[in-house]
Design an enzyme around this catalytic site. Structure first.
Site, PDB file in Angstrom:
ATOM      1  N   SER A 192      71.588 -37.488 -46.611  1.00 51.22           N
ATOM      2  CA  SER A 192      70.950 -37.377 -45.399  1.00 51.22           C
ATOM      3  C   SER A 192      69.607 -36.614 -45.412  1.00 51.22           C
ATOM      4  O   SER A 192      69.670 -35.624 -46.126  1.00 51.22           O
ATOM      5  CB  SER A 192      71.932 -36.832 -44.256  1.00 51.22           C
ATOM      6  OG  SER A 192      71.275 -36.474 -42.932  1.00 51.22           O
ATOM      7  N   TYR A 246      77.730 -29.636 -41.608  1.00 53.74           N
ATOM      8  CA  TYR A 246      77.143 -31.062 -42.143  1.00 53.74           C
ATOM      9  C   TYR A 246      75.881 -31.032 -42.897  1.00 53.74           C
ATOM     10  O   TYR A 246      75.791 -31.636 -44.231  1.00 53.74           O
ATOM     11  CB  TYR A 246      76.765 -31.913 -41.044  1.00 53.74           C
ATOM     12  CG  TYR A 246      76.518 -33.226 -41.270  1.00 53.74           C
ATOM     13  CD1 TYR A 246      77.369 -34.253 -41.761  1.00 53.74           C
ATOM     14  CD2 TYR A 246      75.029 -33.873 -41.312  1.00 53.74           C
ATOM     15  CE1 TYR A 246      76.883 -35.738 -41.991  1.00 53.74           C
ATOM     16  CE2 TYR A 246      74.709 -35.083 -41.492  1.00 53.74           C
ATOM     17  CZ  TYR A 246      75.697 -35.958 -41.972  1.00 53.74           C
ATOM     18  OH  TYR A 246      75.253 -37.207 -42.140  1.00 53.74           O
TER      19      TYR A 246
HETATM   20  P1  NAD Z   1      80.973 -43.847 -39.749  1.00 55.28           P
HETATM   21  O1  NAD Z   1      81.830 -42.834 -39.351  1.00 55.28           O
HETATM   22  O2  NAD Z   1      80.827 -45.150 -39.193  1.00 55.28           O
HETATM   23  O3  NAD Z   1      81.351 -43.947 -41.310  1.00 55.28           O
HETATM   24  C1  NAD Z   1      82.075 -42.911 -42.128  1.00 55.28           C
HETATM   25  C2  NAD Z   1      82.829 -43.571 -43.006  1.00 55.28           C
HETATM   26  O4  NAD Z   1      83.632 -42.409 -43.862  1.00 55.28           O
HETATM   27  C3  NAD Z   1      84.018 -44.269 -42.202  1.00 55.28           C
HETATM   28  O5  NAD Z   1      84.617 -45.578 -42.723  1.00 55.28           O
HETATM   29  C4  NAD Z   1      85.500 -43.402 -42.227  1.00 55.28           C
HETATM   30  O6  NAD Z   1      86.473 -43.919 -42.306  1.00 55.28           O
HETATM   31  C5  NAD Z   1      85.180 -42.891 -43.926  1.00 55.28           C
HETATM   32  N1  NAD Z   1      85.689 -41.645 -44.166  1.00 55.28           N
HETATM   33  C6  NAD Z   1      85.688 -40.451 -43.401  1.00 55.28           C
HETATM   34  N2  NAD Z   1      86.777 -39.615 -43.933  1.00 55.28           N
HETATM   35  C7  NAD Z   1      87.112 -40.043 -45.008  1.00 55.28           C
HETATM   36  C8  NAD Z   1      88.182 -39.700 -45.749  1.00 55.28           C
HETATM   37  N3  NAD Z   1      88.627 -38.602 -46.079  1.00 55.28           N
HETATM   38  N4  NAD Z   1      88.699 -40.657 -47.129  1.00 55.28           N
HETATM   39  C9  NAD Z   1      87.897 -42.062 -46.990  1.00 55.28           C
HETATM   40  N5  NAD Z   1      87.010 -42.338 -45.978  1.00 55.28           N
HETATM   41  C10 NAD Z   1      86.683 -41.613 -45.234  1.00 55.28           C
HETATM   42  O7  NAD Z   1      79.541 -43.181 -40.128  1.00 55.28           O
HETATM   43  P2  NAD Z   1      78.050 -43.633 -40.896  1.00 55.28           P
HETATM   44  O8  NAD Z   1      77.010 -43.525 -39.672  1.00 55.28           O
HETATM   45  O9  NAD Z   1      78.556 -45.023 -41.284  1.00 55.28           O
HETATM   46  O10 NAD Z   1      78.096 -42.687 -42.113  1.00 55.28           O
HETATM   47  C11 NAD Z   1      78.158 -43.084 -43.311  1.00 55.28           C
HETATM   48  C12 NAD Z   1      77.646 -42.320 -44.288  1.00 55.28           C
HETATM   49  O11 NAD Z   1      75.956 -42.148 -43.749  1.00 55.28           O
HETATM   50  C13 NAD Z   1      78.035 -40.671 -44.068  1.00 55.28           C
HETATM   51  O12 NAD Z   1      78.003 -40.300 -45.225  1.00 55.28           O
HETATM   52  C14 NAD Z   1      77.023 -40.014 -43.273  1.00 55.28           C
HETATM   53  O13 NAD Z   1      76.943 -38.829 -43.294  1.00 55.28           O
HETATM   54  C15 NAD Z   1      75.836 -40.839 -43.806  1.00 55.28           C
HETATM   55  N6  NAD Z   1      74.526 -40.773 -42.736  1.00 55.28           N
HETATM   56  C16 NAD Z   1      75.029 -41.568 -41.633  1.00 55.28           C
HETATM   57  C17 NAD Z   1      73.423 -41.323 -40.768  1.00 55.28           C
HETATM   58  C18 NAD Z   1      73.431 -42.494 -39.512  1.00 55.28           C
HETATM   59  O14 NAD Z   1      72.591 -42.078 -38.839  1.00 55.28           O
HETATM   60  N7  NAD Z   1      74.415 -43.467 -39.263  1.00 55.28           N
HETATM   61  C19 NAD Z   1      72.355 -40.797 -41.218  1.00 55.28           C
HETATM   62  C20 NAD Z   1      72.630 -39.922 -42.419  1.00 55.28           C
HETATM   63  C21 NAD Z   1      73.603 -39.967 -43.164  1.00 55.28           C
END
Ligand code: NAD
Length: 257
Positions: free
Chosen positions: A146, A159
């Site tokens: 991120s 985070y």
């Molecule tokens: P999201 O919550 O939709 O997806 C996260 C996924 O991780 C989900 O499928 C959840 O079930 C899974 N997960 C969580 N804990 C777990 C575990 N213990 N074992 C297996 N799976 C697990 O959120 P997202 O926005 O799609 O985020 C995906 C990644 O992108 C994350 O690492 C997040 O930090 C990163 N990210 C997202 C954004 C954004 O704006 N959406 C920005 C920067 C970084």
């Protein structure tokens, strides 16, 4: 000319594939012809995604995975290799956030975030890298970090710390695993709309915060496809230890924004 961005025939493991960005990464790799292990805890969602993928003649397999549990990680990696073959691409995407003021975050919050985003990513990377090293084919590990790995914001201290550490883990593993032909890189998304943040980003506060994004829009999950395919394919064969921000310029916003 062969398509150097092709992932056709490669075996990929995507963690956290049940929703959001992970779902998109899995679909993009499957559309490109990769055989994709869809790994997460919500098997019903993974089964639905596997059906969607088979609908366009893609190949995908749901596999239960809790990244915080080393035995679950080993079982998921072994099941993927047995069913689909040696893993060539890992997308270390599973992640969680606890949104609270720094003075209110407790030890449970810290452990949940760090265990998933950092220890979990390390466990999966190590398990997959051991397989890649054993097969001798090398591979590509893509960690989803991120821009908060180096920028700050309120209410997300654990985070942000987990993502900063994930970036340094990316560098350390890239250095050490090169000798096994394993490339390790990170994508650092800015704000990307998904089902969990859409309401906030489209609401009043979210729209006001757009002033800090030079491109004046939030990302959509497909905005990450280019970076993913670059890092996962032959096109990225000399790239390791890199961090690619995909953020509409958010991380370079100056005080004049
Ligand atoms: P999201 O919550 O939709 O997806 C996260 C996924 O991780 C989900 O499928 C959840 O079930 C899974 N997960 C969580 N804990 C777990 C575990 N213990 N074992 C297996 N799976 C697990 O959120 P997202 O926005 O799609 O985020 C995906 C990644 O992108 C994350 O690492 C997040 O930090 C990163 N990210 C997202 C954004 C954004 O704006 N959406 C920005 C920067 C970084």
């Amino acid at each position: 000319m062969t398509d150097r961005f092709s992932v056709d025939g490669r075996v990929a493991l995507v963690t956290g594939a049940s929703s959001g960005l992970g779902r998109q990464f899995a679909l993009t790799l499957a559309r490109g012809g990769a055989k994709v292990a869809l790994a997460a805890r919500r098997i019903d969602r993974l089964k639905a995604l596997a059906e969607e993928i088979s609908g366009f003649d893609g190949r995908a397999m749901p596999v239960f995975l809790d990244v915080t549990d080393a035995s679950s990680v080993q079982a998921a990696v072994a099941a993927t290799e047995t069913e689909l073959g040696p893993i060539a691409v890992l997308v270390n995407n599973a992640g969680v956030a606890v949104v609270k003021p720094a003075l209110e975050q407790d030890e449970t919050d810290w452990d949940k975030v760090l265990d998933t985003n950092l220890k979990g990513a390390w466990l999966v990377a190590q398990s997959v890298a051991r397989c890649m090293a054993r097969h001798g084919h090398g591979g590509s590990i893509v960690n989803i970090a991120s821009i908060l790995g180096w920028q700050t914001t309120g209410h997300l201290a654990p985070y942000a710390a987990s993502k900063a550490a994930l970036l340094h883990l990316t560098h350390s593993l890239a250095f050490e695993l090169s000798r096994h032909k394993i490339r390790v890189n990170a994508i650092a998304p800015g704000y990307i709309e998904t089902e969990i943040n859409q309401e906030f980003l489209r609401g009043k506060q979210g729209q006001e915060a757009l002033v800090r994004v030079p491109m004046r829009r939030y990302g959509i999950s497909a905005d990450l496809d280019g970076a993913l395919l670059l890092l996962a394919s032959e096109a990225g064969s000399y790239i390791t230890g890199a961090v690619i921000p995909v953020d509409g310029g958010h991380a370079v916003t100056g005080i004049g924004a």
